[in-house]
Design an enzyme around this catalytic site. Structure first.
Site, PDB file in Angstrom:
ATOM      1  N   GLY A 474       0.846  -1.194   0.000  1.00  0.00           N
ATOM      2  CA  GLY A 474       0.000   0.000   0.000  1.00  0.00           C
ATOM      3  C   GLY A 474       0.876   1.238   0.000  1.00  0.00           C
ATOM      4  N   LYS A 641       4.671  11.846  -4.896  1.00  0.00           N
ATOM      5  CA  LYS A 641       3.365  11.643  -4.238  1.00  0.00           C
ATOM      6  C   LYS A 641       3.333  10.439  -3.293  1.00  0.00           C
ATOM      7  CE  LYS A 641      -0.510  12.814  -6.465  1.00  0.00           C
ATOM      8  NZ  LYS A 641      -1.466  12.904  -7.606  1.00  0.00           N
ATOM      9  N   GLN A 646       3.933   8.299   2.379  1.00  0.00           N
ATOM     10  CA  GLN A 646       4.605   7.494   3.401  1.00  0.00           C
ATOM     11  C   GLN A 646       4.916   8.326   4.637  1.00  0.00           C
ATOM     12  OE1 GLN A 646       5.467   4.005   3.629  1.00  0.00           O
ATOM     13  NE2 GLN A 646       3.728   4.329   2.306  1.00  0.00           N
ATOM     14  N   GLU A 713       9.580   3.895   6.971  1.00  0.00           N
ATOM     15  CA  GLU A 713       9.517   3.911   8.429  1.00  0.00           C
ATOM     16  C   GLU A 713       9.949   5.214   9.085  1.00  0.00           C
ATOM     17  OE1 GLU A 713      10.466  -0.439   9.826  1.00  0.00           O
ATOM     18  OE2 GLU A 713      11.042  -0.163   7.749  1.00  0.00           O
TER      19      GLU A 713
END
Ligand code: MOS
Length: 749
Positions: A474, A641, A646, A713
């Site tokens: 995703g 984008k 993220q 992350e």
């Protein structure tokens, strides 16, 4: 290299966007093979003990029931000997125990039986009729109770987690220094992707197909094939789309093997879709942490000593370590003395796992709050304090960071946020009746690179298909890999189809540790070189080619769609012409799987800074985050984008961590108390502010040929600290145990 753009391609819409919004994108459990039956679990309602009896008679007679398995009768796979390296193709297990392997209960929620029926309703009904009796034993549930069993692991995977540099204890007694020492607590947190985990297992003789919601198709293939003693290729794993994961789909959890066992027992394909409530007990969680940080600095804010002592929980059936100190204090600031200690306490709670920035996320929360407390003690601006301790070299490895632009993150962030207008005095800023707080924190996440291979099929119509057994959680990976393929191969973006999520494709590693873009990007760079060489081989033998009789090694891509001489670009030929003249419809090349080269002369780590505004009504102290500016230095960004998405997702998850997320267990019994999305609060649109994301820096070509360090992350790191620091600034109250729920601020009025 500084002149090279830090963003590779235009701000692409997602290539899979249309499939997703129209429902055409099929997620793993949405595949339904013929005759597919459904599994429903029966779980332990004790945290420790033994299964005394399983009475399945009544359930067996219920409508539609095909099989009921428990430790008494389940088909037995063998233990696929543990291999712990995340980098390897051997897969990951956090719960190192086969489901239904024996009569032992290690945690509440452990699967003790599984009912298979023709419909999911029948399976659910029959599961309610299975009578399991337990012989309970006293569970170990707290650090204190598990004290005797505590371990201080030297390493977590291949990383040292107990660090020592300089004389921390002596420095901390120096009365000339300004010191703080505080303990920060984070609760258990649970990944809650929209798509729950799930596996469909379908046997065909000694061949097994698994549709599995996973971050690691090759890892599932390896573990499951070893468990059933099958050649690797007899197990196929399919996962074209993942509806979020955050780490909980990285390992092979009990439901995966259980589905394959149940399908064997029932003689039909079995779908085991993990229930939301079981996502809290059987696919991992972020373990709670208790972190005590001591800092000592000179009057002008130079750190002289840092001590970061972390206690965390793990389970009795795994060894997961959330190494908070090594991944925050171990990489962040320049200090002559640093000590990091990690102690892990095994308890009767299900096994924890990596959750978005494992270690870095709780670690930066504690460290960046401690730095804020030090800034207050020094009466120094928090940004200035961080600038005063900026590390050009890795503080432990003592080698320079590559392409680090953290100073720029602070500067750009402070400017965009308007930090200069901050009044340092807590409770000094207001918006009508609301208290306003401004806080900031540093973000960091290491650059990981693993190994991958890729295949390209280039067609004479100029289109290409590129394949790698990698994943899109995703995150936008489909789009990023299409962009990198387009750039590296020299084929228009619209003509590249990137395929992933199938174990049949060349090796891709776990989509974890934010490594996929760097790893797969490197493989795409390699395979592009192979494709250009293969085209050159055809051209040099073709008397009609301008490259006839040249040496293939002297030929490279000179512009998109054309190869030519390295030292005379004008002498060139087009891919399409080469293939057509050779009478070829297509050409196919595949790269080899190689160990990544390791550069030990530099350290590769991403950094960033968050600036956060909160507003709080002192009479009803719900914290509202109203503004975030996030500036990130992660090497090159592939396309803006999805990259921005993220960071927005990571920061929002950090806001959730700061203000609402917590998984609770009954402290007496160990039974999960919070196990649905009504009780486990995640950030919703109403909680989420506009998050202004900027990327600064340059491509990190010392790290890989694409220059990317990964981005999944870093967004969550530091974010919770920036919120907590803003809450302190707004209220004058320092809350050191997350989440900062209104009850903890009732005394601020
Ligand atoms: Mo990520 S927590 O390494 O899946």
């Amino acid at each position: 290299m500084a002149q090279t753009a830090n963003i590779l391609g235009p701000a692409r819409n997602r290539v899979d966007g249309r499939a997703k919004v129209t429902g055409a994108a099929k997620y793993s459990v949405e595949f339904t093979p013929p005759k597919c039956a459904y599994a429903w679990p029966v779980e332990s309602n004790i945290a420790k003990g033994k299964i005394a009896a399983v009475d399945a008679k009544e359930a067996q007679a219920a409508p539609g029931v095909l099989a009921i398995i428990s430790h008494l009768n389940a088909p037995k796979p063998k233990e696929p000997a543990a291999k712990k390296e995340r980098n390897s193709g051997h897969g990951i297990r956090n719960e190192e125990r086969l489901p239904f392997g024996d009569d032992e209960v290690h945690y509440a929620g452990q699967y003790v039986a599984l009912v298979v029926a023709q419909t999911i309703e029948q399976a659910r009904y029959a599961a309610g009729l299975v009578r399991v009796t337990f012989t309970p034993e006293e569970p170990l549930l707290t650090m204190k109770a598990a004290e005797d069993k505590a371990k201080k692991p030297e390493t977590n995977h291949d990383e040292h987690v107990q660090l020592k540099k300089g004389d921390v204890d002596a420095t901390l007694t120096d009365s000339g220094l300004t010191k703080i020492e505080q303990t920060y607590i984070t609760p258990t947190e649970t990944h809650n992707p929209i798509e729950m985990s799930g596996t469909i297992a379908a046997w065909d003789g000694d061949k097994l197909t698994l549709w599995d919601a996973t971050q690691f198709v090759k890892g599932v293939q390896s573990i499951v094939s070893r468990a059933w003693n099958l050649p690797t290729e007899n197990v196929r794993v399919i996962c074209p789309f993942v509806g979020g994961a955050f780490g909980c789909k990285g390992a092979v959890w009990p439901h995966v093997l259980a589905a394959s066992m149940a399908a064997k027992a029932a003689g039909v394909p079995v779908k085991f879709h993990v229930r939301r409530q079981d996502m809290f007990t059987s696919t991992g969680h972020r373990t709670p942490t208790e972190q005590t940080i001591a800092l000592a600095a000179t009057r002008d804010g130079k750190l002289r000593a840092m001590r970061h002592v972390t206690n965390t929980l793990t389970s009795t059936v795994g060894e997961f370590t959330e190494s908070c100190g090594a991944r925050s204090t171990g990489v962040m600031y320049d200090s002559p003395a640093i000590r990091v200690e990690e102690t892990v306490f095994p308890v009767n709670v299900s096994t924890p796992t990596f959750m978005r920035a494992p270690g870095e996320c709780p670690g930066t929360y504690a460290l960046e709050c401690a730095m804020d407390e030090l800034a207050v003690a020094l009466k120094m601006d928090p940004v200035q304090l961080r600038l005063a301790n900026h590390a050009d070299n890795h503080p432990i490895k003592n080698v320079p960071f590559s392409a680090k632009h953290l100073r720029e993150c602070y500067q750009v962030g402070a400017e965009k946020f308007g930090w200069a207008k901050r009044n340092a005095q807590p409770r000094s800023m207001r918006d009508g009746g609301l208290l306003v707080g401004w806080g900031m924190a540093t973000k960091t996440y290491p650059a990981h690179k693993m190994n991958a291979a890729a295949k390209v099929i280039l067609r004479a119509d100029g289109s290409a298909t590129v394949q790698c057994a990698t994943h899109d959680l995703g995150t936008g990976a489909y789009t990023a890999f299409t962009q990198i393929s387009s750039e590296q191969l020299g084929i228009p973006f619209e003509k590249v189809t990137f395929e992933l999520g199938k174990s049949d494709f060349p090796f891709g590693p776990v989509a974890g540790g934010s490594n996929s873009t760097a790893t797969v990007g490197t493989a795409l760079h390699e395979v592009a070189g192979l494709l250009h060489n293969a085209l050159a081989q055809l051209a040099v033998k073709d008397s009609k080619s301008p490259l006839y009789n040249e040496k293939a090694d002297d030929i490279t891509m000179v512009e998109p769609g054309r190869i030519g001489l390295k030292n005379a670009h004008a002498k060139s030929d087009s891919y399409i012409d080469i293939l057509r003249r050779a009478g070829r419809d297509s050409i196919e090349v595949q790269s080899e799987l190689k160990e990544p080269e390791e550069n030990k002369k530099q350290s590769f780590q991403s950094f960033g800074a968050d600036f956060v505004e909160v507003k709080i009504d002192p009479l009803l102290p719900r914290v509202q985050v109203t503004r975030v500016v996030s500036v990130i230095n992660c090497g090159r960004v592939v396309t803006f984008k999805p990259a921005r998405n993220q960071i927005i997702g990571g920061v929002n998850m950090g806001i959730g961590m700061a203000l609402m997320e917590a998984t609770e267990y009954d402290p007496q019994t160990g039974l999960p108390v919070i196990r649905n999305l009504a009780d486990y609060h995640v950030v919703t649109n109403a909680d989420a502010p506009v998050i202004d994301v900027t990327f600064v820096g340059e491509p990190d070509f010392a790290f890989n040929p694409i220059g990317c360090r990964g981005i999944g992350e870093i967004g969550i790191t530091g974010a919770a600290a920036a919120v907590a620091n803003a809450v302190y600034h707004a209220t004058g109250k320092r809350v050191r145990d997350l989440p900062i729920t209104p009850d903890k601020l009732l005394d601020i009025a």
